[in-house]
Design a protein around this motif. Structure first.
Motif, PDB file in Angstrom:
ATOM      1  N   THR A   2       2.519  60.062  16.096  1.00 38.89           N
ATOM      2  CA  THR A   2       1.980  61.411  15.981  1.00 38.89           C
ATOM      3  C   THR A   2       2.950  62.298  15.218  1.00 38.89           C
ATOM      4  N   ILE A   3       2.373  63.193  14.469  1.00 38.93           N
ATOM      5  CA  ILE A   3       3.179  64.156  13.729  1.00 38.93           C
ATOM      6  C   ILE A   3       2.906  65.546  14.287  1.00 38.93           C
ATOM      7  N   CYS A   4       3.950  66.218  14.755  1.00 35.30           N
ATOM      8  CA  CYS A   4       3.881  67.607  15.190  1.00 35.30           C
ATOM      9  C   CYS A   4       4.950  68.359  14.410  1.00 35.30           C
ATOM     10  N   ILE A   5       4.530  69.416  13.769  1.00 33.20           N
ATOM     11  CA  ILE A   5       5.454  70.207  12.963  1.00 33.20           C
ATOM     12  C   ILE A   5       5.337  71.663  13.389  1.00 33.20           C
ATOM     13  N   ALA A   6       6.478  72.323  13.538  1.00 28.77           N
ATOM     14  CA  ALA A   6       6.495  73.747  13.848  1.00 28.77           C
ATOM     15  C   ALA A   6       7.629  74.394  13.073  1.00 28.77           C
ATOM     16  N   ALA A   7       7.365  75.582  12.585  1.00 29.58           N
ATOM     17  CA  ALA A   7       8.388  76.319  11.844  1.00 29.58           C
ATOM     18  C   ALA A   7       8.315  77.793  12.219  1.00 29.58           C
ATOM     19  N   VAL A   8       9.475  78.410  12.295  1.00 30.11           N
ATOM     20  CA  VAL A   8       9.560  79.848  12.517  1.00 30.11           C
ATOM     21  C   VAL A   8       9.726  80.506  11.162  1.00 30.11           C
ATOM     22  N   CYS A   9       8.888  81.480  10.900  1.00 32.01           N
ATOM     23  CA  CYS A   9       8.954  82.227   9.642  1.00 32.01           C
ATOM     24  C   CYS A   9       9.016  83.720   9.973  1.00 32.01           C
ATOM     25  N   GLU A  10       9.318  84.482   8.962  1.00 30.86           N
ATOM     26  CA  GLU A  10       9.335  85.925   9.149  1.00 30.86           C
ATOM     27  C   GLU A  10       8.257  86.539   8.264  1.00 30.86           C
ATOM     28  N   TYR A  11       7.459  87.428   8.835  1.00 26.65           N
ATOM     29  CA  TYR A  11       6.409  88.125   8.097  1.00 26.65           C
ATOM     30  C   TYR A  11       6.432  89.584   8.527  1.00 26.65           C
ATOM     31  N   ASP A  15       8.786  87.686  13.678  1.00 29.27           N
ATOM     32  CA  ASP A  15       8.705  86.228  13.735  1.00 29.27           C
ATOM     33  C   ASP A  15       7.250  85.789  13.818  1.00 29.27           C
ATOM     34  N   VAL A  16       6.928  84.747  13.092  1.00 31.21           N
ATOM     35  CA  VAL A  16       5.629  84.087  13.195  1.00 31.21           C
ATOM     36  C   VAL A  16       5.884  82.581  13.271  1.00 31.21           C
ATOM     37  N   LEU A  17       4.942  81.873  13.852  1.00 29.63           N
ATOM     38  CA  LEU A  17       5.039  80.421  13.956  1.00 29.63           C
ATOM     39  C   LEU A  17       3.957  79.771  13.105  1.00 29.63           C
ATOM     40  N   VAL A  18       4.331  78.702  12.437  1.00 34.20           N
ATOM     41  CA  VAL A  18       3.381  77.879  11.686  1.00 34.20           C
ATOM     42  C   VAL A  18       3.430  76.500  12.330  1.00 34.20           C
ATOM     43  N   ILE A  19       2.254  75.970  12.722  1.00 34.17           N
ATOM     44  CA  ILE A  19       2.225  74.668  13.387  1.00 34.17           C
ATOM     45  C   ILE A  19       1.212  73.747  12.711  1.00 34.17           C
ATOM     46  N   ALA A  20       1.460  72.455  12.866  1.00 37.25           N
ATOM     47  CA  ALA A  20       0.524  71.450  12.353  1.00 37.25           C
ATOM     48  C   ALA A  20       0.674  70.182  13.185  1.00 37.25           C
ATOM     49  N   THR A  21      -0.432  69.484  13.373  1.00 35.84           N
ATOM     50  CA  THR A  21      -0.417  68.191  14.047  1.00 35.84           C
ATOM     51  C   THR A  21      -1.516  67.323  13.456  1.00 35.84           C
ATOM     52  N   ASP A  22      -1.396  66.028  13.616  1.00 31.67           N
ATOM     53  CA  ASP A  22      -2.405  65.118  13.084  1.00 31.67           C
ATOM     54  C   ASP A  22      -3.467  64.824  14.145  1.00 31.67           C
ATOM     55  N   HIS A  23      -4.389  63.920  13.806  1.00 25.91           N
ATOM     56  CA  HIS A  23      -5.441  63.494  14.732  1.00 25.91           C
ATOM     57  C   HIS A  23      -5.385  61.988  14.973  1.00 25.91           C
ATOM     58  N   MET A  24      -4.248  61.371  14.691  1.00 27.60           N
ATOM     59  CA  MET A  24      -4.123  59.919  14.822  1.00 27.60           C
ATOM     60  C   MET A  24      -4.031  59.530  16.296  1.00 27.60           C
ATOM     61  N   ILE A  25      -4.796  58.520  16.667  1.00 23.39           N
ATOM     62  CA  ILE A  25      -4.764  57.965  18.022  1.00 23.39           C
ATOM     63  C   ILE A  25      -4.337  56.512  17.914  1.00 23.39           C
ATOM     64  N   ASP A  26      -3.394  56.118  18.769  1.00 23.13           N
ATOM     65  CA  ASP A  26      -2.910  54.739  18.809  1.00 23.13           C
ATOM     66  C   ASP A  26      -3.407  54.116  20.100  1.00 23.13           C
ATOM     67  N   VAL A  27      -4.134  52.994  19.985  1.00 22.43           N
ATOM     68  CA  VAL A  27      -4.690  52.327  21.169  1.00 22.43           C
ATOM     69  C   VAL A  27      -4.050  50.971  21.409  1.00 22.43           C
ATOM     70  N   GLY A  28      -2.877  50.756  20.867  1.00 23.67           N
ATOM     71  CA  GLY A  28      -2.169  49.502  21.093  1.00 23.67           C
ATOM     72  C   GLY A  28      -2.528  48.425  20.088  1.00 23.67           C
ATOM     73  N   ILE A  29      -3.812  48.263  19.812  1.00 22.67           N
ATOM     74  CA  ILE A  29      -4.236  47.251  18.840  1.00 22.67           C
ATOM     75  C   ILE A  29      -4.429  47.842  17.452  1.00 22.67           C
ATOM     76  N   GLY A  30      -4.254  49.138  17.336  1.00 22.23           N
ATOM     77  CA  GLY A  30      -4.399  49.787  16.037  1.00 22.23           C
ATOM     78  C   GLY A  30      -4.421  51.296  16.173  1.00 22.23           C
ATOM     79  N   GLN A  31      -4.485  51.957  15.036  1.00 22.77           N
ATOM     80  CA  GLN A  31      -4.525  53.416  14.999  1.00 22.77           C
ATOM     81  C   GLN A  31      -5.777  53.860  14.254  1.00 22.77           C
TER      82      GLN A  31
END
Length: 161
Positions: A2-11, A15-31
Motif C-alpha cells: 500500500t502507498i500512503c503519502i502525506a505532506a504538510v504545505c503552507e497556503y 498549514d494544509v495537508l495533502v494526502i494520497a493513497t492507492d486502492h491496491m488489495i493484497d489477498v496473499g495469492i495476488g494483488q
C-alpha cells in the motif's frame, strides 16, 4: 504494498495537508485494484490512512470520539493496535492449545522444557500485524503527520511550521 503519502504545505500562511493513497488489495495469492477506501475521516481534524490489512482498519480506528485531539487519537489507535494484536494471538495461536495469555506469562518466568511451548512463545514474540496507520491532522493550529504501528516506537512523525 500500500502507498500512503502525506505532506504538510503552507497556503496563505496556514498549514494544509495533502494526502494520497492507492486502492491496491493484497489477498496473499495476488494483488488487485478495488474501490475500498484506505482512508477514514476520524473527525473534523484527523484522517487515518491504512497500509496493510484492510480487514483491520475498522478495529484500529474504533471508539475514537469526534472531540479527540490528534495526540489522543494517536494514543487510541496505538491502544487499538495492541488489542487487535492480542486478539490475533489468542485466535491464531493460543486457542489451538486452550491457553490464555496469563498462562503464557507465567510459563515464561521459568525454564521452558517443552519444545512445543517454546515454539508457541517464539511465534507470539515474532507475530507482526504488518499494518500501519498514517495519521494526519491538526493540533494547536499545526498540521501533524504520524505513523502508528503495534511496536512501541515512533516510526515517523512530523508537523508544520
Amino acid at each position: 504494498m500500500t502507498i500512503c503519502i502525506a505532506a504538510v504545505c503552507e497556503y496563505k500562511e496556514k498549514d494544509v495537508l495533502v494526502i494520497a493513497t492507492d486502492h491496491m488489495i493484497d489477498v496473499g495469492i495476488g494483488q488487485f485494484e478495488h474501490d475500498i477506501n484506505k482512508y477514514k475521516k476520524i473527525n473534523n481534524k484527523n484522517i487515518a490512512m491504512l497500509a496493510g490489512s484492510a480487514l483491520m482498519f475498522n478495529e484500529l480506528v474504533a471508539g475514537i470520539s469526534q472531540t479527540k485531539s490528534f495526540s489522543d487519537t494517536k494514543k487510541d489507535i496505538y491502544n487499538n493496535f495492541l488489542k487487535v494484536r492480542e486478539e490475533v494471538i489468542d485466535n491464531q495461536l493460543l486457542k489451538k492449545f486452550n491457553l490464555k495469555m496469563d498462562e503464557i506469562k507465567k510459563i515464561v518466568t521459568s525454564e521452558i522444557k517443552n519444545p512445543i511451548i517454546a515454539k508457541l512463545i517464539e511465534s507470539i514474540a515474532k507475530l507482526k500485524l504488518e499494518t500501519s496507520i498514517l495519521l494526519v491532522g491538526f493540533e494547536d493550529g499545526k498540521a501533524k503527520i504520524s505513523e502508528i504501528q503495534e511496536a512501541d516506537t515512533e516510526v515517523l512523525t512530523g508537523e508544520g511550521v
